[in-house]
Motif scaffolding. Structure first.
Motif, PDB file in Angstrom:
ATOM      1  N   VAL A  56       0.872  -1.178   0.000  1.00 40.16           N
ATOM      2  CA  VAL A  56       0.000   0.000   0.000  1.00 40.16           C
ATOM      3  C   VAL A  56       0.909   1.227   0.000  1.00 40.16           C
ATOM      4  O   VAL A  56       1.711   1.416   0.921  1.00 40.16           O
ATOM      5  N   LYS A  57       0.779   2.041  -1.040  1.00 39.08           N
ATOM      6  CA  LYS A  57       1.587   3.250  -1.146  1.00 39.08           C
ATOM      7  C   LYS A  57       0.996   4.367  -0.296  1.00 39.08           C
ATOM      8  O   LYS A  57       1.707   5.090   0.384  1.00 39.08           O
ATOM      9  N   SER A  58      -0.328   4.486  -0.322  1.00 38.21           N
ATOM     10  CA  SER A  58      -1.030   5.458   0.528  1.00 38.21           C
ATOM     11  C   SER A  58      -2.504   5.089   0.582  1.00 38.21           C
ATOM     12  O   SER A  58      -3.022   4.448  -0.326  1.00 38.21           O
ATOM     13  N   GLY A  59      -3.161   5.488   1.644  1.00 35.24           N
ATOM     14  CA  GLY A  59      -4.587   5.239   1.779  1.00 35.24           C
ATOM     15  C   GLY A  59      -4.928   4.400   2.995  1.00 35.24           C
ATOM     16  O   GLY A  59      -4.130   4.277   3.926  1.00 35.24           O
ATOM     17  N   GLN A  60      -6.123   3.822   2.951  1.00 38.43           N
ATOM     18  CA  GLN A  60      -6.642   3.038   4.066  1.00 38.43           C
ATOM     19  C   GLN A  60      -7.094   1.668   3.580  1.00 38.43           C
ATOM     20  O   GLN A  60      -7.739   1.546   2.546  1.00 38.43           O
ATOM     21  N   VAL A  61      -6.772   0.658   4.397  1.00 39.28           N
ATOM     22  CA  VAL A  61      -7.194  -0.711   4.118  1.00 39.28           C
ATOM     23  C   VAL A  61      -7.770  -1.286   5.405  1.00 39.28           C
ATOM     24  O   VAL A  61      -7.165  -1.178   6.464  1.00 39.28           O
ATOM     25  N   LYS A  62      -8.936  -1.884   5.273  1.00 39.36           N
ATOM     26  CA  LYS A  62      -9.560  -2.551   6.419  1.00 39.36           C
ATOM     27  C   LYS A  62      -9.205  -4.035   6.344  1.00 39.36           C
ATOM     28  O   LYS A  62      -9.576  -4.722   5.396  1.00 39.36           O
ATOM     29  N   ASN A  65     -11.587  -6.149  10.041  1.00 39.43           N
ATOM     30  CA  ASN A  65     -12.310  -5.141  10.830  1.00 39.43           C
ATOM     31  C   ASN A  65     -11.418  -4.107  11.508  1.00 39.43           C
ATOM     32  O   ASN A  65     -11.869  -3.407  12.407  1.00 39.43           O
ATOM     33  N   THR A  66     -10.153  -4.012  11.110  1.00 40.90           N
ATOM     34  CA  THR A  66      -9.255  -2.985  11.642  1.00 40.90           C
ATOM     35  C   THR A  66      -8.741  -2.140  10.491  1.00 40.90           C
ATOM     36  O   THR A  66      -8.152  -2.665   9.538  1.00 40.90           O
ATOM     37  N   TRP A  67      -8.973  -0.818  10.560  1.00 41.83           N
ATOM     38  CA  TRP A  67      -8.483   0.083   9.522  1.00 41.83           C
ATOM     39  C   TRP A  67      -7.016   0.405   9.768  1.00 41.83           C
ATOM     40  O   TRP A  67      -6.620   0.739  10.879  1.00 41.83           O
ATOM     41  N   ILE A  68      -6.227   0.307   8.700  1.00 42.32           N
ATOM     42  CA  ILE A  68      -4.810   0.664   8.741  1.00 42.32           C
ATOM     43  C   ILE A  68      -4.593   1.736   7.679  1.00 42.32           C
ATOM     44  O   ILE A  68      -5.082   1.610   6.560  1.00 42.32           O
ATOM     45  N   GLU A  69      -3.848   2.779   8.039  1.00 39.32           N
ATOM     46  CA  GLU A  69      -3.659   3.904   7.124  1.00 39.32           C
ATOM     47  C   GLU A  69      -2.178   4.192   6.933  1.00 39.32           C
ATOM     48  O   GLU A  69      -1.375   4.016   7.851  1.00 39.32           O
ATOM     49  N   GLY A  70      -1.827   4.633   5.733  1.00 37.23           N
ATOM     50  CA  GLY A  70      -0.451   5.047   5.472  1.00 37.23           C
ATOM     51  C   GLY A  70       0.196   4.211   4.399  1.00 37.23           C
ATOM     52  O   GLY A  70      -0.453   3.725   3.476  1.00 37.23           O
ATOM     53  N   MET A  80      -8.634 -13.913   5.667  1.00 35.23           N
ATOM     54  CA  MET A  80      -8.656 -12.455   5.809  1.00 35.23           C
ATOM     55  C   MET A  80      -9.829 -11.825   5.070  1.00 35.23           C
ATOM     56  O   MET A  80     -10.173 -12.252   3.975  1.00 35.23           O
ATOM     57  N   LYS A  81     -10.397 -10.806   5.692  1.00 38.36           N
ATOM     58  CA  LYS A  81     -11.367  -9.957   5.007  1.00 38.36           C
ATOM     59  C   LYS A  81     -10.653  -8.622   4.771  1.00 38.36           C
ATOM     60  O   LYS A  81     -10.224  -7.971   5.727  1.00 38.36           O
ATOM     61  N   VAL A  82     -10.502  -8.237   3.492  1.00 36.77           N
ATOM     62  CA  VAL A  82      -9.736  -7.052   3.134  1.00 36.77           C
ATOM     63  C   VAL A  82     -10.603  -6.118   2.299  1.00 36.77           C
ATOM     64  O   VAL A  82     -11.220  -6.550   1.315  1.00 36.77           O
ATOM     65  N   ILE A  83     -10.647  -4.836   2.700  1.00 34.36           N
ATOM     66  CA  ILE A  83     -11.375  -3.810   1.955  1.00 34.36           C
ATOM     67  C   ILE A  83     -10.446  -2.614   1.751  1.00 34.36           C
ATOM     68  O   ILE A  83      -9.875  -2.093   2.710  1.00 34.36           O
TER      69      ILE A  83
END
Length: 103
Positions: A56-62, A65-70, A80-83
């Motif tokens: 992930v270069k930038s943005g948010q990925v869930k 059920n946990t959002w990760i940013e950066g 895994m459930k990935v959004i």
């Protein structure tokens, strides 16, 4: 009655309601604004020394059920459930042959 369902199916499929998109590891992907992409499935290439699956270069990925940013990378597993959130920029590692997403 069957004809009505067939016509509705054609209409929905023409708008992409039932379609999934397959991504490969040849380019940088950007989730369009006001959209989320959900991981449906993926396939891998065989590897002896595996790298990360998604960068992930930038943005948010869930993830589960946990959002990760950066800017980060992670490996996938079958449970895994990935959004991917809108405007997220990412690319696939060389071990990921194909990633199927639902828009």
């Amino acid at each position: 009655m069957v004809n009505r369902y067939f016509i509705l199916l054609l209409i929905f499929s023409s708008f992409g309601v039932f379609s999934n998109t397959k991504l490969n590891n040849t380019e940088l992907y950007v989730v369009p604004g006001n959209q989320e992409w959900e991981l449906v499935s993926y396939t891998r290439n065989a590897c002896k020394v595996c790298t990360s699956d998604i960068y992930v270069k930038s943005g948010q990925v869930k993830i589960n059920n946990t959002w990760i940013e950066g800017s980060f990378n992670f490996a996938l597993n079958k449970n895994m459930k990935v959004i991917f959130s809108s405007n997220t920029k990412f690319f696939l590692g060389d071990v990921v042959k194909e990633l199927e997403i639902k828009e």
